[in-house]
Design an enzyme around this catalytic site. Structure first.
Site, PDB file in Angstrom:
ATOM      1  N   PRO A 298     -46.550  -1.791 -14.368  1.00  0.00           N
ATOM      2  CA  PRO A 298     -45.178  -1.492 -13.021  1.00  0.00           C
ATOM      3  C   PRO A 298     -46.205  -1.294 -12.617  1.00  0.00           C
ATOM      4  CG  PRO A 298     -45.999   0.381 -14.191  1.00  0.00           C
ATOM      5  CD  PRO A 298     -46.908  -1.083 -14.883  1.00  0.00           C
ATOM      6  N   ARG A 337     -41.730  -5.779   5.093  1.00  0.00           N
ATOM      7  CA  ARG A 337     -40.410  -6.187   3.776  1.00  0.00           C
ATOM      8  C   ARG A 337     -38.740  -6.032   4.208  1.00  0.00           C
ATOM      9  NH1 ARG A 337     -39.465  -2.642   0.901  1.00  0.00           N
ATOM     10  NH2 ARG A 337     -39.018  -4.291  -0.633  1.00  0.00           N
ATOM     11  N   TYR A 341     -37.167  -9.117   3.232  1.00  0.00           N
ATOM     12  CA  TYR A 341     -36.242  -8.786   2.117  1.00  0.00           C
ATOM     13  C   TYR A 341     -35.039  -8.254   2.452  1.00  0.00           C
ATOM     14  CZ  TYR A 341     -40.280  -9.434  -0.134  1.00  0.00           C
ATOM     15  OH  TYR A 341     -42.331  -9.584  -0.390  1.00  0.00           O
ATOM     16  N   CYS A 368     -43.682  -9.595  19.228  1.00  0.00           N
ATOM     17  CA  CYS A 368     -42.836 -10.076  19.842  1.00  0.00           C
ATOM     18  C   CYS A 368     -42.099 -10.535  18.992  1.00  0.00           C
ATOM     19  CB  CYS A 368     -43.469 -10.812  20.997  1.00  0.00           C
ATOM     20  SG  CYS A 368     -44.901  -9.669  21.976  1.00  0.00           S
ATOM     21  N   TYR A 398     -46.476  -2.723  -1.147  1.00  0.00           N
ATOM     22  CA  TYR A 398     -46.184  -4.001  -0.618  1.00  0.00           C
ATOM     23  C   TYR A 398     -46.246  -3.883   0.512  1.00  0.00           C
ATOM     24  CZ  TYR A 398     -45.117  -4.810  -5.161  1.00  0.00           C
ATOM     25  OH  TYR A 398     -45.553  -5.775  -6.975  1.00  0.00           O
TER      26      TYR A 398
END
Ligand code: LLP
Length: 440
Positions: A298, A337, A341, A368, A398
């Site tokens: 993990p 992220r 995602y 920008c 992450y």
């Protein structure tokens, strides 16, 4: 729908040490205004005890016969590797860089696993020389390379064979890693996995330690693990039939999801790990094999919830009839992220509470690019003002590890908090750091 209380801190989303004191967000007793003043913003603030606690929970739930390896790609710094290693976790690294951090943090090499679909020869050589516990082989070229460096060093390298099980994990496409049409591992369907094991067993400088499967990341549903375990154990049965060798270790990878918003409902550690163990035990008994040593890796579930990012509000723009754009002093360079995602986050006004009406907002960065969004849809109080501090929850995994210097923004520092005290564990970058690399 705006939340009932804009100031509330949902316990599954915020670090365990988060609380409001006189309205101000505190982390392990440290006032976020003091953190911002001392370390600047944006800054990631990690609750050490939260990380340690989750590491312990995985270890306890997984039992003494299993092994838990923290996936350093989620966030890699010496301090964090020391915390989780001192709690008993091994470390999974996926590059020479992460390996050096682990070695320099005095992680026991025997408790390090090296991953990667294209490990550089120098990385393999270093891993073999350091005597790390496992190298997870991912291609036929690599089997030969690991064998070469182990033979040259006069040693035997312990290898796990990474198997692609063909499982379609229920997560974002970029985070799924076990369907057939992607770059990782040896395909079960094509027979490549069987062939990889054959080659490993034939090479005297390699020691076949077992099989590895990782189906993806941010997964809530154990069904994918079940199918993967089933297929890997079928392979283990074939290996036993063909070579008379028992697969001693089965690494089921990482991927355990966490809550980013109140809508997320991840399984708890105990039920997740006991269902994994039960699945493996059942499959093994079905094919008459002893249960292998089970390991997991993990990353997100250990560090993700421990950390918040603090930003200062710079400008506030009401786009008539649509929403209010709140610009902060970071953005996609410290949290890619959302753009990559379509990830969702929870944000609160941190430097004070407010009873003002909820205002439909989008928290954006200062890059920008119109895709530079930190929190796509959220409600913030209508009296929000420049200089206010916002806290975005669950940024431990992450975010800093995928940070960039886009637009020459400097990467934020990471501060650890514990028992009312704060200390920087990753220094914030300065413009001098960036200019020093510019040697033209
Ligand atoms: N083991 C292997 C072989 C992996 O590839 C990964 C993640 C893990 C363990 C740890 O997975 P975790 O428990 O953290 O889900 N950048 C994406 C996540 C990519 C994960 C890559 N591999 C994100 O921001 O969500």
């Amino acid at each position: 729908m705006p939340p009932a209380d804009l100031n509330a801190l949902h316990p599954d989303i915020w670090p365990r040490g988060a609380a409001r004191r006189d309205g101000v967000l505190t982390l392990c007793g440290v006032d976020v205004r003091d953190l911002a003043a001392r370390f600047g913003t944006p800054v990631l603030v990690a609750d050490e005890e939260d990380v340690r606690g989750r590491a312990r929970e995985y270890l306890e739930a997984f039992g003494p016969d299993g092994g838990v390896f923290y996936a350093a790609k989620a966030f890699c710094s010496r301090a964090v590797l020391r915390w989780v290693h001192s709690e008993g976790l091994g470390i999974d690294v996926c590059s020479g860089g992460e390996l050096e951090v682990a070695l320099s943090a005095d992680v026991d090499p025997a408790m390090i696993t090296l991953h990667g679909n294209n490990k550089l020869p120098a990385e393999i050589e270093r891993a073999v020389a350091a005597g790390i516990g496992h190298i997870v082989v991912d291609s036929f070229e690599e089997i030969a390379r690991v064998a070469f460096f182990a033979a040259q060093a006069g040693t035997r390298a312990r290898v796990l064979v990474r198997v692609t099980t063909g499982v379609e994990a229920h997560t974002h496409e970029f985070m799924a890693t076990a369907h057939d049409d992607q770059k990782f591992g040896f395909s079960l369907a094509s027979g490549a996995a069987d062939e990889a094991v054959r080659r490993v067993l034939a090479l005297p400088s390699l020691l076949f330690a077992g099989l590895h499967s990782h189906i993806g990341s941010q997964i809530f549903d154990t069904a994918g693990f079940e199918v993967a375990a089933h297929r890997v154990i079928e392979l283990a049965a074939r290996i036993h039939g063909e070579h008379g060798v028992h697969v001693e270790e089965l690494d089921l990878g990482g991927g355990f999801g966490i809550a980013y918003t109140p809508d997320d409902d991840p399984p708890d550690v105990k039920s997740l790990t006991s269902s994994l163990r039960a699945i493996v035990a059942f499959q093994c008994s079905a094919v008459g094999l002893p249960i292998p040593k089970l390991t997991i890796e993990p990353g997100r579930a250990i560090v993700g919830p421990s950390t918040v990012t603090l930003y200062e509000v710079g400008t506030i723009k009401d786009v008539d009839g649509l929403r209010t754009y709140v610009s902060v002093d970071g953005g996609m360079s410290d949290n890619i992220r959302t753009a990559l995602y379509d990830a969702s986050y929870t944000v609160v006004l941190a430097s004070r509470t407010s009873d003002a009406a909820p205002m439909l907002s989008r928290v954006v960065g200062r890059h920008c690019e119109s895709g530079d969004i930190v929190v796509r849809d959220c409600y913030l109080p209508a009296d929000l003002a420049p200089g206010d501090l916002l806290a975005v929850a669950a940024t431990g995994a992450y975010c800093r590890s995928m940070a960039s210097n886009y637009n020459h923004l400097t990467k934020p520092g990471v501060v650890a908090v514990r028992d009312g005290a704060a200390s920087e564990i990753v220094r914030r970058e300065t413009l001098d750091d960036l200019l020093r690399l510019d040697v033209g």
